[in-house]
Design a protein around this motif. Structure first.
Motif, PDB file in Angstrom:
ATOM      1  N   SER A 155      32.037  45.205  43.930  1.00 13.35           N
ATOM      2  CA  SER A 155      31.147  44.273  44.615  1.00 13.35           C
ATOM      3  C   SER A 155      31.314  42.856  44.069  1.00 13.35           C
ATOM      4  N   ALA A 156      31.407  42.756  42.753  1.00 13.58           N
ATOM      5  CA  ALA A 156      31.607  41.441  42.131  1.00 13.58           C
ATOM      6  C   ALA A 156      32.921  40.821  42.593  1.00 13.58           C
ATOM      7  N   ASN A 157      33.967  41.650  42.674  1.00 15.44           N
ATOM      8  CA  ASN A 157      35.263  41.138  43.119  1.00 15.44           C
ATOM      9  C   ASN A 157      35.194  40.648  44.565  1.00 15.44           C
ATOM     10  N   SER A 158      34.453  41.364  45.408  1.00 18.50           N
ATOM     11  CA  SER A 158      34.302  40.943  46.800  1.00 18.50           C
ATOM     12  C   SER A 158      33.608  39.585  46.882  1.00 18.50           C
ATOM     13  N   ILE A 164      36.051  32.168  46.403  1.00 19.78           N
ATOM     14  CA  ILE A 164      37.354  31.519  46.273  1.00 19.78           C
ATOM     15  C   ILE A 164      37.825  31.022  47.643  1.00 19.78           C
ATOM     16  N   ARG A 165      37.621  31.859  48.682  1.00 20.70           N
ATOM     17  CA  ARG A 165      37.985  31.428  50.039  1.00 20.70           C
ATOM     18  C   ARG A 165      37.231  30.162  50.425  1.00 20.70           C
ATOM     19  N   LYS A 166      35.990  30.084  49.986  1.00 19.83           N
ATOM     20  CA  LYS A 166      35.149  28.937  50.330  1.00 19.83           C
ATOM     21  C   LYS A 166      35.362  27.764  49.363  1.00 19.83           C
ATOM     22  N   GLU A 167      36.273  27.950  48.401  1.00 20.17           N
ATOM     23  CA  GLU A 167      36.557  26.929  47.386  1.00 20.17           C
ATOM     24  C   GLU A 167      35.331  26.601  46.548  1.00 20.17           C
ATOM     25  N   MET A 168      34.466  27.586  46.378  1.00 21.16           N
ATOM     26  CA  MET A 168      33.280  27.450  45.528  1.00 21.16           C
ATOM     27  C   MET A 168      33.579  28.153  44.202  1.00 21.16           C
ATOM     28  N   ASP A 170      33.091  27.459  40.956  1.00 21.39           N
ATOM     29  CA  ASP A 170      32.054  27.633  39.932  1.00 21.39           C
ATOM     30  C   ASP A 170      31.214  28.875  40.241  1.00 21.39           C
ATOM     31  N   LYS A 171      30.926  29.054  41.523  1.00 23.76           N
ATOM     32  CA  LYS A 171      30.146  30.216  41.931  1.00 23.76           C
ATOM     33  C   LYS A 171      30.944  31.495  41.705  1.00 23.76           C
ATOM     34  N   ALA A 172      32.237  31.458  42.001  1.00 19.84           N
ATOM     35  CA  ALA A 172      33.089  32.632  41.800  1.00 19.84           C
ATOM     36  C   ALA A 172      33.100  33.052  40.333  1.00 19.84           C
ATOM     37  N   GLU A 173      33.133  32.082  39.445  1.00 24.62           N
ATOM     38  CA  GLU A 173      33.192  32.383  38.005  1.00 24.62           C
ATOM     39  C   GLU A 173      31.930  33.079  37.510  1.00 24.62           C
ATOM     40  N   ARG A 186      39.998  40.687  34.870  1.00 21.48           N
ATOM     41  CA  ARG A 186      39.200  39.481  34.642  1.00 21.48           C
ATOM     42  C   ARG A 186      40.103  38.281  34.367  1.00 21.48           C
ATOM     43  N   LYS A 187      41.103  38.492  33.542  1.00 18.39           N
ATOM     44  CA  LYS A 187      42.022  37.405  33.210  1.00 18.39           C
ATOM     45  C   LYS A 187      42.806  36.945  34.438  1.00 18.39           C
ATOM     46  N   ARG A 188      43.200  37.910  35.296  1.00 20.44           N
ATOM     47  CA  ARG A 188      43.961  37.559  36.491  1.00 20.44           C
ATOM     48  C   ARG A 188      43.113  36.710  37.443  1.00 20.44           C
ATOM     49  N   ILE A 189      41.856  37.127  37.634  1.00 20.42           N
ATOM     50  CA  ILE A 189      40.977  36.366  38.518  1.00 20.42           C
ATOM     51  C   ILE A 189      40.722  34.975  37.935  1.00 20.42           C
TER      52      ILE A 189
END
Length: 348
Positions: A155-158, A164-168, A170-173, A186-189
């Motif tokens: 769920s977190a990855n989704s 990331i698609r939305k270029e947000m 900080d929120k993705a992190e 985690r490192k890859r993301i």
């Protein structure tokens, strides 16, 4: 499950007949039968007495839409895919919303339905796709409440991929904490986010660290596969695994020492005198390259501790002591070059 199924399940668990249950509740046996078949539902005033009689909480009794089995969810996924072939996105979305209303606490269902709808609005180029953001993100967030760590990560990855698609970024992190600090995923993301936010050096370093750490995992895998084949007496297959391990070291520029040292175990197991002599010489000669990866362009953004000459000499001495062990290398007795090689073994 429907409430009647819950009643039937717990009644049977208590080895209670419909007649016995009816008698204790002051209703008729046919009434209980109708509840269990889903024809009717018990009166609201009977819910607490039923729960007490069955030894369950009222919450359990009323949570008749709590969970679905994996097979049931798989069936729903298949049905949703079929509906997309003949119905509009909006109609399928509303149908899925109805299912989720029926099973609001099934976290696996929440995530999978949200994932399907999220993906479909991209692949099917749905108009006004952003209008569905709130509900889809809400389902992802609710799926995070699961106690299943794997489902939490899914769920977190989704959510991360959405932001990331939305270029947000900080929120993705914010959702990275659902992944292990030591985990590759985690490192890859994080590396993806670095690259998207113009933090190129950090991205290079993260990717290089993944490459280096996963190489160590692959070494262990190849060695384990070698051991399995060797124990089974399949020498040819065992050697192929070592060849792959050695080639991997060359491909990833881990240094000559790493390329040749993996061959020691098979030649000793086979007690191959000529190959043992060759491999041991190569190992000793390649000691200066034991940290060769530190000079490779593949790991240019990583920092490694410098390997001193003292360490190299100590390693050489330790190896010579090992090679002089007759229990392991006794089959080399009588070989002149071998005797010369181990002649200057340092005293303990």
């Amino acid at each position: 499950m429907q409430i009647g199924e819950v009643i039937r399940q717990y009644r049977k668990d208590k080895n209670m007949t419909q007649e016995e249950m009816a008698g204790r509740l002051g209703v008729t046996a046919p009434a209980v039968n109708k509840w269990e078949r889903g024809v009717t539902q018990p009166d609201i005033m009977l819910l607490s007495p039923i729960a007490r009689l069955l030894g369950i909480t009222l919450e359990t009794l009323l949570s008749f839409h709590e969970e679905l089995t994996e097979d049931e969810i798989a069936g729903l996924v298949q049905e949703i895919d079929q509906r997309f072939e003949r119905e509009s996105y909006e109609k399928v979305f509303q149908y899925v919303s109805g299912i989720i209303q029926e099973y609001p606490n099934c976290h696996q269902l929440l995530w999978q339905m949200a994932l399907i709808l999220d993906a479909r609005r991209i692949t099917d180029e749905v108009e006004n796709a952003d209008a569905y953001d709130g509900q889809i993100l809400g389902w992802y967030e609710r799926a995070l409440e699961s106690t299943d760590a794997k489902l939490q990560r899914h769920s977190a990855n989704s959510l991360i991929q959405y932001y990331i698609r939305k270029e947000m970024y900080d929120k993705a992190e914010e959702y990275l904490h659902y992944f292990s600090d030591e985990g590759t995923e985690r490192k890859r993301i994080q590396a993806v986010i670095y690259s998207k936010t113009n933090r190129k050096e950090e991205a290079y370093k993260a990717y290089e660290e993944i490459l280096f750490s996963e190489a160590q995992v692959l070494y262990m895998v190849f060695n384990s596969l070698y051991m399995l084949s060797a124990e089974a007496g399949d020498t040819k297959k065992a050697r192929k695994y070592i060849e792959k391990e050695s080639s991997l070291s060359h491909l990833l520029e881990m240094g000559r020492y790493r390329e040749v040292s993996c061959w020691l175990e098979p030649v000793v197991q086979e007690q191959n005198v000529e190959e043992t002599l060759l491999i041991v010489k190569q190992i000793l000669d390649s000691i200066p390259s034991i940290g060769g990866f530190a000079d490779s362009w593949l790991y240019a953004h990583m920092e490694f501790k410098e390997i001193s000459e003292t360490f190299g000499q100590r390693l050489r001495n330790d190896l010579l002591k090992c090679f002089s062990d007759r229990e392991t290398f006794g089959y080399m007795d009588g070989n002149v070059e071998w005797e010369e090689l181990i002649r200057d073994v340092p005293s303990t």
